[in-house]
Design an enzyme around this catalytic site. Structure first.
Site, short mmCIF file in Angstrom:
data_model
loop_
_atom_site.label_atom_id
_atom_site.label_comp_id
_atom_site.label_asym_id
_atom_site.label_seq_id
_atom_site.Cartn_x
_atom_site.Cartn_y
_atom_site.Cartn_z
N ASP A 165 53.46 85.66 -46.74
CA ASP A 165 54.19 84.56 -46.10
C ASP A 165 55.61 84.47 -46.67
O ASP A 165 56.42 83.66 -46.23
CB ASP A 165 53.43 83.23 -46.20
CG ASP A 165 53.19 82.76 -47.61
OD1 ASP A 165 53.57 83.47 -48.55
OD2 ASP A 165 52.61 81.66 -47.78
N SER A 166 55.93 85.36 -47.62
CA SER A 166 57.32 85.53 -48.05
C SER A 166 58.19 85.95 -46.86
O SER A 166 59.41 85.92 -46.95
CB SER A 166 57.43 86.58 -49.17
OG SER A 166 56.81 87.79 -48.78
N ASP A 201 48.49 87.46 -45.37
CA ASP A 201 48.55 86.20 -46.10
C ASP A 201 48.16 85.04 -45.19
O ASP A 201 48.64 84.95 -44.06
CB ASP A 201 50.01 85.97 -46.55
CG ASP A 201 50.12 85.58 -48.00
OD1 ASP A 201 49.08 85.35 -48.64
OD2 ASP A 201 51.26 85.52 -48.49
N LYS A 256 44.71 87.03 -48.02
CA LYS A 256 45.06 86.46 -49.33
C LYS A 256 45.30 84.97 -49.13
O LYS A 256 45.86 84.57 -48.11
CB LYS A 256 46.31 87.12 -49.91
CG LYS A 256 46.74 86.52 -51.25
CD LYS A 256 47.86 87.30 -51.91
CE LYS A 256 49.23 86.98 -51.39
NZ LYS A 256 49.62 85.54 -51.50
N GLU A 266 46.16 81.13 -51.56
CA GLU A 266 46.66 80.61 -52.84
C GLU A 266 45.74 79.52 -53.38
O GLU A 266 45.25 78.68 -52.62
CB GLU A 266 48.08 80.06 -52.65
CG GLU A 266 49.08 81.12 -52.25
CD GLU A 266 50.52 80.59 -52.14
OE1 GLU A 266 50.77 79.41 -52.49
OE2 GLU A 266 51.38 81.37 -51.70
N GLU A 319 51.01 85.30 -60.31
CA GLU A 319 52.45 85.18 -60.09
C GLU A 319 53.07 84.18 -61.07
O GLU A 319 52.57 83.05 -61.25
CB GLU A 319 52.74 84.72 -58.65
CG GLU A 319 54.23 84.52 -58.41
CD GLU A 319 54.63 84.45 -56.93
OE1 GLU A 319 53.75 84.58 -56.06
OE2 GLU A 319 55.84 84.28 -56.68
O1 KIV Z 1 54.05 86.19 -49.80
C1 KIV Z 1 54.16 87.12 -50.61
O2 KIV Z 1 54.92 88.07 -50.41
C2 KIV Z 1 53.36 87.06 -51.82
C3 KIV Z 1 53.63 88.09 -52.88
C4 KIV Z 1 54.92 87.89 -53.53
C5 KIV Z 1 52.51 88.19 -53.84
O3 KIV Z 1 52.53 86.23 -51.94
#
Ligand code: KIV
Length: 267
Positions: free
Chosen positions: A46-47, A85, A115, A117, A184
């Protein structure tokens, strides 16, 4: 050509003492390039909210955004494991939504794992998703979706109490069935302790060298953003300069009439 990386193979890397290498990726062009290297896993993070959309946080990212980019990446990827994500509010509201949204990342986004959080507070969701065959990667420490709770992007787990809480979070995630945990923004020694405690691979970002693997945002490691230079993100290229140089030469040649030449033109 090396073999396809699967969830069990990625888990096995820790036992073999092989470091897991993961990068983020958001489109098919870069995915094809990553595919031709020996990177183990690709995260459609989600970056993308920061890197692709230009937001200050990841909070505005939607499930549709991640599905769109995940589908694009999947078209360029054959070997690395593809992880999608789950954005903010796609797994916190209720179990039914979490299952449907995680499932959509696999069925529509073509991800092979998701993934999310959080530690103990998402352990029930992790247990449910893994119980129906959706592989889950955990993510604890400086989790960007909690930026407002932290009061900014600050290293987490510095006090003994906070370190203990993260150790408990990691144990809860392992117990719930994650196949790996992103650590992280935590001190290196704490990342080392967590990595020694859990049997699944830990993948660090701003978490020092004692993790079982490392992940970086692709645009950071390629030096594509001149203005973003965090301490933890080593630049393996300075591509912003190359991009600007190419655009400058293109502009000059268009204005001088040197481009297009006969070799770029048709009779
Ligand atoms: O969203 C993302 O890119 C991340 C990574 C930096 C681990 O969660």
């Amino acid at each position: 050509m090396a073999d396809k990386v699967t969830v069990p193979k990625l888990v096995g890397m820790k036992k073999k003492g092989r470091k897991v290498v993961m990068v983020t990726c958001y489109d098919a062009t870069f995915a094809r390039l990553v595919d031709r290297t020996d990177v183990d896993a690709v995260l459609v993070g989600d970056s993308l909210g920061n890197v692709i959309q230009g937001h200050k946080t990841t909070l505005p990212v939607t499930l549709e955004d991640v599905i769109y980019h995940c589908r694009a990446v999947s078209r360029g990827l054959t070997r690395p494991l593809l992880v999608g994500d789950l954005p903010f509010l796609t797994y916190q509201v209720c179990m039914e939504e979490a299952i449907r949204n995680a499932g959509r990342l696999l069925s529509e986004g073509r991800a092979e794992a998701v993934k999310l959080e959080g530690g103990r507070r998402v352990a029930d969701v992790v247990a449910r998703l893994t119980s129906i065959g959706i592989p889950v990667m955990g993510h604890i420490g400086l989790t960007p979706q909690s930026v407002h709770e932290f009061g900014g992007y600050k290293i987490q787990g510095r006090s003994a109490k906070a370190a203990r809480a993260l150790l408990d979070d990691a144990a809860a995630l392992e117990q719930a069935g994650v196949f790996g945990i992103v650590l992280e923004g935590i001190p290196s020694s704490l990342a080392g302790s967590i990595s020694a405690k859990v049997t699944v691979p830990t993948i660090g970002i701003a978490a020092g060298p004692e993790c079982d693997g490392q992940v970086l945002v692709l645009h950071d490691l390629l030096g594509l953003d001149e203005d973003f230079r965090p301490k933890f993100a080593k630049r393996y290229a300075e591509m912003a300069g190359d991009v600007k140089d190419a655009l400058g030469r293109f502009s000059n040649e268009v204005r001088s009439g040197d481009f297009p030449g006969p070799e770029h033109s048709f009779d």
